[in-house]
Motif scaffolding. Structure first.
Motif, PDB file in Angstrom:
ATOM      1  N   ARG A 102      -3.759  -1.319   3.190  1.00 44.52           N
ATOM      2  CA  ARG A 102      -4.825  -0.457   2.681  1.00 44.52           C
ATOM      3  C   ARG A 102      -4.602  -0.014   1.237  1.00 44.52           C
ATOM      4  N   LEU A 103      -3.467  -0.393   0.679  1.00 47.25           N
ATOM      5  CA  LEU A 103      -3.133   0.028  -0.682  1.00 47.25           C
ATOM      6  C   LEU A 103      -3.514  -1.037  -1.704  1.00 47.25           C
ATOM      7  N   PRO A 104      -3.805  -0.636  -2.940  1.00 49.12           N
ATOM      8  CA  PRO A 104      -4.034  -1.624  -4.000  1.00 49.12           C
ATOM      9  C   PRO A 104      -2.753  -2.399  -4.265  1.00 49.12           C
ATOM     10  N   GLU A 105      -2.881  -3.572  -4.890  1.00 49.66           N
ATOM     11  CA  GLU A 105      -1.724  -4.444  -5.032  1.00 49.66           C
ATOM     12  C   GLU A 105      -0.663  -3.913  -5.983  1.00 49.66           C
ATOM     13  N   ASP A 106      -0.976  -2.850  -6.749  1.00 45.30           N
ATOM     14  CA  ASP A 106       0.030  -2.285  -7.653  1.00 45.30           C
ATOM     15  C   ASP A 106       0.799  -1.124  -7.033  1.00 45.30           C
ATOM     16  N   ILE A 107       0.618  -0.882  -5.730  1.00 43.58           N
ATOM     17  CA  ILE A 107       1.420   0.099  -4.990  1.00 43.58           C
ATOM     18  C   ILE A 107       1.860  -0.552  -3.680  1.00 43.58           C
ATOM     19  N   ARG A 108       3.161  -0.492  -3.398  1.00 43.92           N
ATOM     20  CA  ARG A 108       3.672  -1.019  -2.141  1.00 43.92           C
ATOM     21  C   ARG A 108       4.759  -0.103  -1.588  1.00 43.92           C
ATOM     22  N   VAL A 109       4.640   0.229  -0.295  1.00 47.85           N
ATOM     23  CA  VAL A 109       5.673   0.987   0.400  1.00 47.85           C
ATOM     24  C   VAL A 109       6.730  -0.011   0.866  1.00 47.85           C
TER      25      VAL A 109
END
Length: 256
Positions: free
Chosen positions: A82-89
């Motif tokens: 659900r996150l944009p590709e420039d944020i990753r957990v």
């Protein structure tokens, strides 16, 4: 109620920093929205490091509380959808209900990258500061040696800071150049003041270009005056690499 810890990586280029702002898009806001949609309850993350606009991270830490019973180690996989590709957990896991990322003893590592060549390279423009002056690596290393240790870093702190205690400990500060003309300033410490790493980078740039003698860094520290140190280097060259909690490692080692 459970408390979940996240390790978060992001490209800060398109964000106005970590902390929520009413009229700008931030990392915190995007995470809250994605987690709220995923877990179907209001989620408010608490971040360990409230990075500035344009600053990147590979290992920022955040926690949030939830009633949802989704497996803690699966939350990272689910929320990344659900996150944009420039944020990753990068990872997720359950911690004690009172565990707070800003109230634990923590060792932080940052890197500041400088592209040191005559002409800029387009694919490095978002993650390095371009300096076309020839930088003397040995002078930068000599200047860096005065930073290591416990000092009052008032000279290396933005005037905007509201903290009264400006003493911090820098465990290591290394300056290296790779084959692509990128100079990496890697600093590890017990904590950092507002803009401290970027001001240190700006001061090392002064030393590398010959604007100051490396030994003058000791004088800058002693002055406890922000006006004596170098400029605040641009945010895009800075990345929060890692946050390490040594007390957790000690507790694990002591378990039978």
């Amino acid at each position: 109620m459970r408390r979940i810890r996240l390790v978060v990586a992001y490209d800060g280029t398109n964000y106005h920093g970590w902390q929520y702002q009413p009229n700008a898009v931030t990392i915190e806001e995007v995470l809250n929205k994605a987690l709220t949609e995923l877990l179907r309850e209001p989620i408010a993350v608490i971040g360990a490091s409230r990075t500035d606009a344009g600053v990147h991270a590979r290992g920022n830490v955040a926690v949030f509380d939830t009633e949802n019973r989704m497996a803690a180690d699966k939350i990272c996989l689910a929320v990344n959808q659900r996150l944009p590709e420039d944020i990753r957990v990068q990872s997720s896991g359950e911690v004690a209900p009172d565990w707070h990322p800003r109230k634990q003893r923590c060792v932080k590592t940052y890197e500041y990258k400088i592209l040191n060549r005559r002409i800029e390279v387009p694919d490095k423009r978002l993650y390095t500061y371009h300096c076309y002056y020839d930088l003397d690596l040995e002078k930068m290393r000599r200047a860096a040696s005065f930073i290591v240790g416990e000092h009052d870093f008032k000279s290396f702190c933005s005037a905007k800071t509201q903290v009264t205690d400006t003493v911090r400990t820098v465990y290591s500060l290394n300056v290296e150049r790779d084959q692509e003309d990128v100079i990496t300033i890697r600093i590890t410490g017990s904590g950092f003041l507002y803009n401290m790493v970027r001001i240190i980078a700006g001061t090392l740039l002064w030393a590398g270009t010959g604007l100051i003698r490396p030994e003058e860094v000791a004088e800058i520290l002693a002055a406890e005056d922000r006006r004596k140190a170098g400029p605040t280097a641009p945010a895009k060259g800075l990345t929060l690499i890692r946050m390490f909690y040594p007390d957790e490692m000690q507790e694990q080692a002591e378990k039978p």
